[in-house]
Write a protein that holds these residues in place. Structure first.
Motif, mmCIF file in Angstrom:
data_model
loop_
_atom_site.group_PDB
_atom_site.id
_atom_site.type_symbol
_atom_site.label_atom_id
_atom_site.label_comp_id
_atom_site.label_asym_id
_atom_site.label_seq_id
_atom_site.Cartn_x
_atom_site.Cartn_y
_atom_site.Cartn_z
ATOM 1 N N SER A 1 6.143 -4.776 -9.558
ATOM 2 C CA SER A 1 5.155 -4.653 -8.295
ATOM 3 C C SER A 1 3.888 -3.686 -8.755
ATOM 4 N N PHE A 2 2.870 -3.949 -8.317
ATOM 5 C CA PHE A 2 1.686 -3.056 -8.433
ATOM 6 C C PHE A 2 0.852 -3.215 -6.880
ATOM 7 N N VAL A 3 -0.194 -2.037 -6.932
ATOM 8 C CA VAL A 3 -1.158 -2.054 -5.738
ATOM 9 C C VAL A 3 -2.510 -1.686 -6.338
ATOM 10 N N LYS A 4 -3.454 -2.248 -5.806
ATOM 11 C CA LYS A 4 -4.793 -1.850 -6.159
ATOM 12 C C LYS A 4 -5.479 -1.304 -5.142
ATOM 13 N N LEU A 5 -6.262 0.041 -5.458
ATOM 14 C CA LEU A 5 -6.768 0.457 -4.216
ATOM 15 C C LEU A 5 -8.495 0.764 -4.430
ATOM 16 N N LEU A 6 -9.065 0.661 -3.483
ATOM 17 C CA LEU A 6 -10.689 0.625 -3.412
ATOM 18 C C LEU A 6 -10.940 1.945 -2.821
ATOM 19 N N GLY B 1 4.726 3.815 1.300
ATOM 20 C CA GLY B 1 3.887 5.034 1.263
ATOM 21 C C GLY B 1 4.470 5.907 2.117
ATOM 22 N N LYS B 2 4.072 7.317 2.061
ATOM 23 C CA LYS B 2 4.603 8.473 2.997
ATOM 24 C C LYS B 2 3.395 9.385 3.203
ATOM 25 N N THR B 3 3.356 9.438 4.550
ATOM 26 C CA THR B 3 2.141 10.420 5.006
ATOM 27 C C THR B 3 2.363 11.546 5.001
ATOM 28 N N THR B 4 1.439 12.663 5.299
ATOM 29 C CA THR B 4 1.635 14.193 5.086
ATOM 30 C C THR B 4 2.615 14.736 6.214
ATOM 31 N N ASP B 5 2.724 13.674 7.368
ATOM 32 C CA ASP B 5 3.878 14.095 8.359
ATOM 33 C C ASP B 5 5.034 13.450 8.253
ATOM 34 N N GLY B 6 5.314 13.033 6.964
ATOM 35 C CA GLY B 6 6.851 12.396 6.634
ATOM 36 C C GLY B 6 7.171 11.072 7.107
ATOM 37 N N HIS B 7 5.895 10.341 7.706
ATOM 38 C CA HIS B 7 6.099 8.953 8.079
ATOM 39 C C HIS B 7 6.180 8.063 6.895
ATOM 40 N N VAL B 8 7.382 7.239 6.399
ATOM 41 C CA VAL B 8 7.259 6.331 5.416
ATOM 42 C C VAL B 8 6.952 4.778 5.957
ATOM 43 N N PHE B 9 6.176 4.213 5.451
ATOM 44 C CA PHE B 9 5.750 2.888 5.827
ATOM 45 C C PHE B 9 5.772 1.842 4.672
ATOM 46 N N GLU B 10 5.942 0.531 4.914
ATOM 47 C CA GLU B 10 5.652 -0.543 4.111
ATOM 48 C C GLU B 10 4.010 -0.764 3.840
ATOM 49 N N ILE B 11 3.719 -0.855 2.540
ATOM 50 C CA ILE B 11 2.370 -0.969 2.217
ATOM 51 C C ILE B 11 1.772 -2.399 2.341
ATOM 52 N N LYS B 12 0.898 -2.874 3.103
ATOM 53 C CA LYS B 12 0.391 -4.096 3.139
ATOM 54 C C LYS B 12 -0.772 -4.390 2.705
ATOM 55 N N LEU B 13 -1.315 -5.584 2.467
ATOM 56 C CA LEU B 13 -2.738 -5.867 1.972
ATOM 57 C C LEU B 13 -3.683 -5.444 3.087
ATOM 58 N N ASP B 14 -4.696 -5.012 2.580
ATOM 59 C CA ASP B 14 -5.933 -4.429 3.348
ATOM 60 C C ASP B 14 -5.799 -3.395 4.007
ATOM 61 N N GLN B 15 -4.480 -2.474 3.922
ATOM 62 C CA GLN B 15 -4.238 -1.555 4.570
ATOM 63 C C GLN B 15 -4.998 -0.216 4.375
ATOM 64 N N ILE C 1 -6.634 -3.570 -1.786
ATOM 65 C CA ILE C 1 -7.220 -4.635 -1.954
ATOM 66 C C ILE C 1 -6.626 -5.491 -2.691
ATOM 67 N N LEU C 2 -5.329 -5.465 -3.412
ATOM 68 C CA LEU C 2 -4.825 -6.315 -3.812
ATOM 69 C C LEU C 2 -3.441 -5.881 -4.261
ATOM 70 N N MET C 3 -2.265 -6.615 -4.104
ATOM 71 C CA MET C 3 -1.026 -6.160 -4.275
ATOM 72 C C MET C 3 0.157 -7.410 -4.795
ATOM 73 N N ARG C 4 1.052 -6.991 -5.284
ATOM 74 C CA ARG C 4 2.209 -7.819 -5.834
ATOM 75 C C ARG C 4 3.390 -6.950 -5.451
ATOM 76 N N GLY C 5 4.497 -7.726 -5.053
ATOM 77 C CA GLY C 5 5.705 -7.380 -4.777
ATOM 78 C C GLY C 5 5.832 -6.356 -3.764
ATOM 79 N N GLN C 6 6.752 -5.119 -3.880
ATOM 80 C CA GLN C 6 6.777 -4.102 -2.843
ATOM 81 C C GLN C 6 6.353 -2.706 -3.064
#
Length: 432
Positions: A65-70, A37-51, A29-34
């Motif tokens: 950088s930081f991320v805020k999760l709900l 993430g990495k899922t259980t199947d090994g997929h690495v992805f860029e984290i985006k707002l609302d993801q 719900i909120l983030m700054r910078g970069q």
């Protein structure tokens, strides 16, 4: 025939969407910078707002950088800069488990966690390699240094149970019932509002008995939820400021401390620190401050001034200062606090103009001498820890004479005033 195949295909897609949706336990719900993430199947992805974030995901933030999760229970979590965590599990009807691999997390956990029936058990568990925490609804912050394996816990509201994880169990995986057993055991401590506890095996095998964190630091940290708040402290940002001691000239802080302590209190409630060799219990004096980078705690020295209003001792400025706008600890000019809890002199090229004349403070973070210091702190005896500054007999007499002569002087004076085996956890990617 074709129509039936289309219906089946739609049904399969709909089921997959529902399954994926059920696996999602949080949203950015909120983030700054970069952040990545990495899922259980090994997929690495860029984290985006609302993801949306699935159970089992590893999240890592870059510098500044930081991320805020709900989460699905409406709890909120801030993952600070250069930090990494794993959402191990987050079911609807059972306690979730979040592991902090390095860095800082700040959580505001709701009191009514989904449809859990047993209200006496923890609603969420936070673990590091060296500590486990059980949460029932509160606002708190956890810092973990993956190099020295120190874990700290600061509670802003509510209460959090904390226990150490034994050295020989640090590489084990833990399920909910095992974590509940830890935080409900005799070795767990309850960290209440305004208090700090920590696990530092260079001091004790147990989590420290909670003590009051310095007022200025805890109030600033409470407002700095993301860990990225910029400093507005003019004194810390000035190169011309030199460190000063809050102890008034001619007054011995040790004497003031003893005059303000009855010595008959429950040691766990007293402002004094202590170390119980038979039980392994360890407590720092009230008013201690923390360096969140090394996750080492700086206690008030033996001659610290006691403030009866806050019921804390005052860490002198020449032991370092707290940024009143961010809560960040700043070592004295020309020094840095190492992972081992000892001050180290910076190379001359890294020192500011005011640092050359700054004294090297005699801080009691050298282990295990710190335990000896707290064992004798405020006990009315003449024992001193190794390398402790010797009090002038003449200064004692002057201070005693003034204290006995005028109550006003006394009030004005007092008011002015961690190795662990290498972890097997490997970092999955580098954000930089």
């Amino acid at each position: 025939m074709i129509k039936n195949k289309i219906i089946i295909l739609i049904f399969i897609l709909y089921s997959q969407i529902n399954l994926a949706s059920e696996n999602m336990v949080a949203q950015i719900i909120l983030m700054r910078g970069q952040a990545k993430g990495k899922t259980t199947d090994g997929h690495v992805f860029e984290i985006k707002l609302d993801q949306k974030i699935a159970e089992g995901t590893i999240i890592q933030t870059a510098e500044k950088s930081f991320v805020k999760l709900l989460f699905i229970d409406k709890s909120q979590l801030n993952l600070g800069p250069q930090s990494q965590m794993v959402i191990n599990t987050f079911p609807k009807n059972d306690p979730g488990i979040i592991s902090l691999i390095k860095g800082q997390i700040r959580l505001k956990v709701t009191k009514d966690y989904m449809e859990m029936n047993d209200k006496s058990k923890s609603k969420l568990y936070i673990k590091t390699a060296s500590a486990a925490m059980g949460i029932r609804g509160t606002d708190f912050q956890v810092n973990y240094n993956n190099e020295n394996h120190n874990t700290s816990l600061i509670t802003f509201e509510g209460a959090v149970a904390m226990a150490n994880i034994a050295r020989n169990e640090q590489n084990n995986s833990f399920e909910q019932h095992q974590l509940e057993h830890l935080v409900s055991s005799d070795k767990a401590v309850m960290v209440k509002e305004g208090q700090i506890s920590a696990v530092n095996f260079n001091i004790s095998e147990l989590a420290m008995v909670p003590t009051k964190l310095g007022t200025g630091q805890i109030s600033a940290l409470k407002e700095n939820e993301s860990g990225l708040k910029k400093s507005t402290d003019k004194e810390l940002n000035s190169d011309n400021k030199t460190a000063r001691s809050p102890i008034p000239p001619g007054i011995d802080g040790e004497i003031l401390s003893k005059n303000n302590q009855s010595g008959n209190q429950d040691p766990t409630r007293s402002a004094n620190g202590f170390f119980n060799q038979s039980t392994g219990e360890y407590k720092l004096p009230a008013g201690s401050i923390i360096d969140l980078n090394s996750v080492n705690i700086i206690p008030p020295p033996l001659n610290a001034v006691y403030d009866p209003n806050s019921q804390m001792y005052v860490v002198p400025n020449n032991y370092g200062k707290v940024d009143t706008s961010t809560g960040e600890y700043k070592a004295p000019p020309g020094l840095k606090l190492g992972n081992d809890g000892k001050f180290q002199e910076l190379p001359s090229k890294e020192r500011g103009p005011a640092s050359e004349k700054a004294p090297l403070p005699n801080i009691f973070t050298t282990r295990p001498e710190m335990a000896q210091f707290t064992d004798s702190f405020g006990q009315g005896n003449d024992k001193s820890p190794p390398n402790a500054p010797q009090t002038s007999e003449q200064l004692k007499n002057i201070a005693n004479e003034r204290i006995n002569t005028t109550e006003t002087l006394r009030n004005n004076a007092t008011n002015s005033g961690a190795l662990i085996p290498t972890s097997r956890i490997k970092f999955i990617f580098n954000v930089k």
